[in-house]
Design an enzyme around this catalytic site. Sequence first.
Site, PDB file in Angstrom:
ATOM      1  N   LYS A   9      49.535  84.185  32.800  1.00 36.81           N
ATOM      2  CA  LYS A   9      50.063  84.653  31.506  1.00 36.81           C
ATOM      3  C   LYS A   9      49.284  84.013  30.371  1.00 36.81           C
ATOM      4  CE  LYS A   9      52.210  80.591  30.257  1.00 36.81           C
ATOM      5  NZ  LYS A   9      51.735  79.750  29.133  1.00 36.81           N
ATOM      6  N   GLN A  93      46.406  73.126  34.833  1.00 33.65           N
ATOM      7  CA  GLN A  93      46.356  72.425  33.529  1.00 33.65           C
ATOM      8  C   GLN A  93      45.620  73.304  32.528  1.00 33.65           C
ATOM      9  OE1 GLN A  93      45.160  68.250  33.657  1.00 33.65           O
ATOM     10  NE2 GLN A  93      47.332  67.838  33.905  1.00 33.65           N
ATOM     11  N   GLY A  95      47.432  76.183  30.872  1.00 32.24           N
ATOM     12  CA  GLY A  95      48.328  76.939  29.994  1.00 32.24           C
ATOM     13  C   GLY A  95      48.449  78.390  30.412  1.00 32.24           C
ATOM     14  N   LEU A  96      48.066  78.687  31.666  1.00 33.27           N
ATOM     15  CA  LEU A  96      48.071  80.064  32.149  1.00 33.27           C
ATOM     16  C   LEU A  96      49.248  80.348  33.087  1.00 33.27           C
ATOM     17  CD1 LEU A  96      44.223  80.411  32.832  1.00 33.27           C
ATOM     18  CD2 LEU A  96      45.505  81.313  30.875  1.00 33.27           C
ATOM     19  N   GLY A  98      49.971  79.407  36.114  1.00 31.23           N
ATOM     20  CA  GLY A  98      49.633  79.710  37.520  1.00 31.23           C
ATOM     21  C   GLY A  98      50.735  79.283  38.488  1.00 31.23           C
ATOM     22  N   SER A 100      53.887  78.667  37.825  1.00 28.12           N
ATOM     23  CA  SER A 100      55.118  79.421  37.549  1.00 28.12           C
ATOM     24  C   SER A 100      55.019  80.834  38.127  1.00 28.12           C
ATOM     25  CB  SER A 100      55.354  79.515  36.043  1.00 28.12           C
ATOM     26  OG  SER A 100      55.476  78.228  35.489  1.00 28.12           O
ATOM     27  N   ASP A 133      58.764  78.651  32.723  1.00 26.21           N
ATOM     28  CA  ASP A 133      57.963  79.876  32.554  1.00 26.21           C
ATOM     29  C   ASP A 133      58.121  80.870  33.698  1.00 26.21           C
ATOM     30  OD1 ASP A 133      57.006  78.713  30.270  1.00 26.21           O
ATOM     31  OD2 ASP A 133      55.016  78.255  31.071  1.00 26.21           O
TER      32      ASP A 133
END
Length: 275
Positions: A9, A93, A95-96, A98, A100, A133
């Site tokens: 995301k 690490q 912020g994508l 992965g 979640s 998330d």
Amino acid sequence: MLTLHSPAKINLFLRIIGRSPDGYHELASLFQAIDLLETIQFSLADDDTLTCTDPSIPTDGSNLILKAAHLFRKKSGLAFGLKVHLEKNIPHQAGLGGGSGNAATTLWALNQLLGKPVGIDDLIEWSGEIGSDISFFLSRGTAYCTGRGEIVRPLPPLPGQHLWIIKPHQGTSTPAVYGKLDAAKLPARDPEATLHKFYSGTPDYYNDLEGAAFAVLPELAVIKRQLLEAGYGQVLLSGSGSSFFCIGDQAPPKVPQAQAYSVKFIQRPEHGWYT
Ligand code: C5P
């Protein structure tokens, strides 16, 4: 055996509202799923086991995949074990989301493998217990998320976009970034108004965590400047970093010590999973 893709995301905008008494920060963010995918194989077994192509990923009970299996067992009351193999492709690490995405994919897979004992709304409600998330990925791929991220308002798809994800080799730790944040000093912007702008064709991209992430890893500010100089209309940190997304078709400049991924927005089909 069931083989599924686990998506990533980005946060098209991310507003930090304040700090709640439990120490967590309350946010309001427009989340969008992207086709940076990895593959996970699931099968029912006697015990839970996880293997992964990336040796730096923990495969014990601290991995969100196994936490999701445990959560499904606890909430459904069903007895099962789950054998999982993860082909890691989404940087961590970053912020994508992965990890979640992996947890959401696991909840979906288990519901399929066990004959759909519960509905998607149950999975969304349960998932908030193990991470902020995860619930988003159980939406249709575009959602406005509030609280710690676990309160999900599903939204219609936005116009398709081509993006580049630039992931600096160094990651940023989420607690370190939140630790540098002074929520009281952020500009007072109304997230509902920002959301409206995205649906009326005048998107307003911002991320309240960017300054804090730059304080943790000052190279990020240099990389952002390089990407803006390459001519992208928008360059924004995703989540707590360290990835940026750049909106535009032009190939990214060679940023030393960074990996580039060409991606687009994706949606989850109504009765299926992301492909
Ligand atoms: O969600 P995650 O476990 O990655 O969060 C790690 C840490 O980041 C939390 O322990 C908290 O310190 C901080 N955090 C926060 N507010 C959020 C999400 C994370 O303060 N909404």
